[in-house]
Design a protein around this motif. Structure first.
Motif, mmCIF file in Angstrom:
data_model
loop_
_atom_site.group_PDB
_atom_site.id
_atom_site.type_symbol
_atom_site.label_atom_id
_atom_site.label_comp_id
_atom_site.label_asym_id
_atom_site.label_seq_id
_atom_site.Cartn_x
_atom_site.Cartn_y
_atom_site.Cartn_z
ATOM 1 N N ALA A 62 0.829 -1.208 0.000
ATOM 2 C CA ALA A 62 0.000 0.000 0.000
ATOM 3 C C ALA A 62 0.862 1.256 0.000
ATOM 4 O O ALA A 62 0.374 2.343 -0.339
ATOM 5 C CB ALA A 62 -0.939 -0.003 1.204
ATOM 6 N N ALA A 63 2.132 1.124 0.370
ATOM 7 C CA ALA A 63 3.055 2.260 0.302
ATOM 8 C C ALA A 63 3.110 2.832 -1.111
ATOM 9 O O ALA A 63 3.356 4.041 -1.301
ATOM 10 C CB ALA A 63 4.452 1.835 0.754
ATOM 11 N N LEU A 64 2.863 1.985 -2.110
ATOM 12 C CA LEU A 64 2.880 2.443 -3.500
ATOM 13 C C LEU A 64 1.784 3.473 -3.768
ATOM 14 O O LEU A 64 1.942 4.343 -4.628
ATOM 15 C CB LEU A 64 2.724 1.253 -4.445
ATOM 16 C CG LEU A 64 3.901 0.269 -4.469
ATOM 17 C CD1 LEU A 64 3.508 -1.011 -5.185
ATOM 18 C CD2 LEU A 64 5.117 0.912 -5.122
ATOM 19 N N GLU A 65 0.667 3.380 -3.050
ATOM 20 C CA GLU A 65 -0.405 4.360 -3.245
ATOM 21 C C GLU A 65 -0.014 5.732 -2.713
ATOM 22 O O GLU A 65 -0.447 6.756 -3.243
ATOM 23 C CB GLU A 65 -1.694 3.876 -2.576
ATOM 24 C CG GLU A 65 -2.486 2.884 -3.406
ATOM 25 C CD GLU A 65 -2.918 3.453 -4.749
ATOM 26 O OE1 GLU A 65 -3.755 4.363 -4.784
ATOM 27 O OE2 GLU A 65 -2.393 2.977 -5.775
ATOM 28 N N PHE A 66 0.810 5.764 -1.670
ATOM 29 C CA PHE A 66 1.289 7.059 -1.173
ATOM 30 C C PHE A 66 2.309 7.667 -2.125
ATOM 31 O O PHE A 66 2.354 8.891 -2.305
ATOM 32 C CB PHE A 66 1.878 6.904 0.235
ATOM 33 C CG PHE A 66 0.843 6.868 1.321
ATOM 34 C CD1 PHE A 66 0.203 8.028 1.731
ATOM 35 C CD2 PHE A 66 0.484 5.680 1.925
ATOM 36 C CE1 PHE A 66 -0.770 8.009 2.719
ATOM 37 C CE2 PHE A 66 -0.487 5.645 2.916
ATOM 38 C CZ PHE A 66 -1.115 6.810 3.319
ATOM 39 N N GLN A 68 2.211 7.207 -5.342
ATOM 40 C CA GLN A 68 1.361 7.684 -6.436
ATOM 41 C C GLN A 68 0.661 8.980 -6.073
ATOM 42 O O GLN A 68 0.564 9.903 -6.891
ATOM 43 C CB GLN A 68 0.343 6.595 -6.803
ATOM 44 C CG GLN A 68 -0.711 7.009 -7.818
ATOM 45 C CD GLN A 68 -0.178 7.221 -9.219
ATOM 46 O OE1 GLN A 68 1.025 7.296 -9.434
ATOM 47 N NE2 GLN A 68 -1.062 7.327 -10.181
ATOM 48 N N ALA A 69 0.154 9.073 -4.848
ATOM 49 C CA ALA A 69 -0.500 10.309 -4.413
ATOM 50 C C ALA A 69 0.480 11.482 -4.484
ATOM 51 O O ALA A 69 0.135 12.569 -4.962
ATOM 52 C CB ALA A 69 -1.035 10.145 -2.992
ATOM 53 N N SER A 70 1.692 11.268 -4.013
ATOM 54 C CA SER A 70 2.710 12.319 -4.075
ATOM 55 C C SER A 70 2.960 12.744 -5.505
ATOM 56 O O SER A 70 2.987 13.945 -5.821
ATOM 57 C CB SER A 70 4.008 11.799 -3.434
ATOM 58 O OG SER A 70 5.058 12.726 -3.607
ATOM 59 N N ALA A 71 3.130 11.766 -6.390
ATOM 60 C CA ALA A 71 3.424 12.081 -7.788
ATOM 61 C C ALA A 71 2.283 12.851 -8.448
ATOM 62 O O ALA A 71 2.510 13.822 -9.189
ATOM 63 C CB ALA A 71 3.708 10.792 -8.558
ATOM 64 N N LEU A 72 1.044 12.441 -8.182
ATOM 65 C CA LEU A 72 -0.101 13.095 -8.822
ATOM 66 C C LEU A 72 -0.341 14.502 -8.286
ATOM 67 O O LEU A 72 -0.675 15.416 -9.051
ATOM 68 C CB LEU A 72 -1.361 12.246 -8.639
ATOM 69 C CG LEU A 72 -1.386 10.898 -9.359
ATOM 70 C CD1 LEU A 72 -2.701 10.186 -9.097
ATOM 71 C CD2 LEU A 72 -1.167 11.068 -10.856
ATOM 72 N N ILE A 73 -0.196 14.677 -6.975
ATOM 73 C CA ILE A 73 -0.377 16.014 -6.392
ATOM 74 C C ILE A 73 0.631 16.986 -6.984
ATOM 75 O O ILE A 73 0.295 18.118 -7.377
ATOM 76 C CB ILE A 73 -0.244 15.952 -4.857
ATOM 77 C CG1 ILE A 73 -1.439 15.207 -4.259
ATOM 78 C CG2 ILE A 73 -0.155 17.355 -4.256
ATOM 79 C CD1 ILE A 73 -1.286 14.859 -2.789
ATOM 80 N N CYS A 122 3.069 12.772 1.658
ATOM 81 C CA CYS A 122 2.702 11.448 1.150
ATOM 82 C C CYS A 122 3.943 10.609 0.860
ATOM 83 O O CYS A 122 3.952 9.398 1.111
ATOM 84 C CB CYS A 122 1.852 11.576 -0.117
ATOM 85 S SG CYS A 122 0.157 12.142 0.168
ATOM 86 N N LEU A 123 4.985 11.242 0.330
ATOM 87 C CA LEU A 123 6.210 10.509 0.039
ATOM 88 C C LEU A 123 6.876 10.030 1.335
ATOM 89 O O LEU A 123 7.368 8.903 1.414
ATOM 90 C CB LEU A 123 7.167 11.388 -0.764
ATOM 91 C CG LEU A 123 8.288 10.652 -1.503
ATOM 92 C CD1 LEU A 123 7.721 9.665 -2.516
ATOM 93 C CD2 LEU A 123 9.202 11.654 -2.198
ATOM 94 N N GLU A 128 7.516 5.385 5.521
ATOM 95 C CA GLU A 128 7.142 4.929 6.856
ATOM 96 C C GLU A 128 6.293 3.667 6.795
ATOM 97 O O GLU A 128 6.470 2.731 7.595
ATOM 98 C CB GLU A 128 6.393 6.044 7.589
ATOM 99 C CG GLU A 128 6.113 5.746 9.049
ATOM 100 C CD GLU A 128 5.453 6.896 9.777
ATOM 101 O OE1 GLU A 128 4.890 6.665 10.857
ATOM 102 O OE2 GLU A 128 5.484 8.036 9.261
ATOM 103 N N LEU A 129 5.369 3.611 5.841
ATOM 104 C CA LEU A 129 4.478 2.464 5.747
ATOM 105 C C LEU A 129 5.233 1.202 5.345
ATOM 106 O O LEU A 129 4.987 0.116 5.882
ATOM 107 C CB LEU A 129 3.354 2.748 4.745
ATOM 108 C CG LEU A 129 2.267 1.677 4.604
ATOM 109 C CD1 LEU A 129 1.675 1.304 5.953
ATOM 110 C CD2 LEU A 129 1.179 2.158 3.654
#
Length: 338
Positions: A62-66, A68-73, A122-123, A128-129
């Motif tokens: 699930a760390a990959l979703e964070f 991705q969130a960082s990249a998209l923001i 997010c990154l 951390e996750l």
């Protein structure tokens, strides 16, 4: 990582009431939409290599979703995009909050600063996750180099994308390189290899994953490029022709420029990168791209890349369920409409 009700939201809001909108924005962004492709590729890469399902593995991936969130923001900020998934982009959301509250200073500057910081947060949380998911430290140590390289590649790929727009490079070679590092490796290959590392997969499985992931990742990006020009806003959540207004030098645009005559090239270049391009202007550029055969050329390349990716899965012994899931993911990634 602090998860659930006592997690990051609780920590932020206990620190200061002013952080409540930060918690809400990140929660909405990460949980409110998206295809979850990267953790899916990571998970089935892990299972395909013989890994046993566990909550700890799911949490780590699930760390990959964070990421991705960082990249998209950050991507939305750099592109000055108004929306993401049909909702205001993070920088627009915080600029609107500034205006509504009547705070001092520049609302847009505040929104930009907030987006940079939320993307960075997010990154940080992705790191951390991965480390706090409950996996054995030796397992995390195997996965760490892949995770680090993935985040480096997507960052430099994003810079090359920005550089290409600034320099006006219209070559297919540069368009391909941007697609490879900004999206292809990051979306499919690295998540697969992250899963493989968690499962301690042998070299032949890792090689097959790269042979599957690289062409499929490129096909995924080419589909994204097509949708950025020809997609339905009701499905993509972004205005029609946004990639054209933003001046993205995608494979689709490069292929059109490669085939058009001088007059056609001039007309296309005059519109690509025009932030005031209206619906009629978008329609004209679409016609140029289609008439040049660039749309057909891109669709053929998507099909060829996808076929090559699927062939790679037949070269190695994988868990049957995982193999079928990777086939299904390939089809979903390259035939999607959003």
């Amino acid at each position: 990582m602090r998860l659930g009700g006592a997690g990051q939201r609780g920590w932020l809001t206990a620190l200061d009431d002013g952080l409540v909108p930060v918690a809400e924005a990140i929660e909405a962004f990460v949980l409110g939409g998206g295809k979850r492709l990267r953790p899916a590729f990571g998970y089935w890469g892990y299972r395909g290599a013989g890994g046993v399902d566990s909550d700890q593995v799911v949490a780590a991936l699930a760390a990959l979703e964070f990421v991705q969130a960082s990249a998209l923001i950050h991507d939305d900020l750099m592109d000055r995009s108004d929306t993401r998934r049909g909702e205001p982009a993070v920088h627009r959301r915080f600029a609107a909050r500034h205006r509504a509250a009547g705070w001092s200073g520049d609302p847009d500057g505040f929104g930009d600063a907030a987006a940079i910081l939320l993307g960075d947060l997010c990154l940080v949380w992705s790191d951390e996750l991965l480390h706090s998911a409950g996996l054995d430290p030796r397992t995390v140590a195997r996965a760490r180099p892949v995770f680090d390289e993935m985040r480096t590649e997507v960052t430099v790929g994003q810079y090359l994308d920005v550089l290409t727009q600034a320099t006006g490079d219209t070559s297919l070679e540069r368009a391909g390189k941007v697609a490879r590092y900004k999206s292809a490796k990051y979306t499919v290959e690295r998540p697969l290899l992250l899963g493989a590392a968690l499962a301690d997969a042998p070299a032949e499985v890792q090689a097959a994953y790269s042979a599957y992931g690289l062409p499929l990742g490129e096909a995924f990006q080419l589909r994204d490029d097509v949708l950025g020009v020809f997609g339905d806003p009701e499905r993509t959540g972004k205005p029609a022709g946004d990639d054209l207004r933003e001046g993205k030098r995608t494979y689709l645009v490069a292929a059109a420029l490669d085939a058009l005559d001088d007059a056609g090239r001039e007309a296309l270049l005059a519109g690509v990168g025009d932030p005031d391009l209206d619906a009629a202007g978008v329609a004209r550029l679409r016609e140029l791209i289609t008439a040049a055969g660039a749309l057909d050329r891109t669709e053929r390349r998507i099909a060829t890349l996808t076929e090559g990716a699927l062939t790679a899965l037949t070269t190695v012994d994988l868990d049957t369920e995982a193999r079928q899931s990777l086939v299904d993911l390939a089809i979903a990634a390259t035939r999607r409409t959003d």
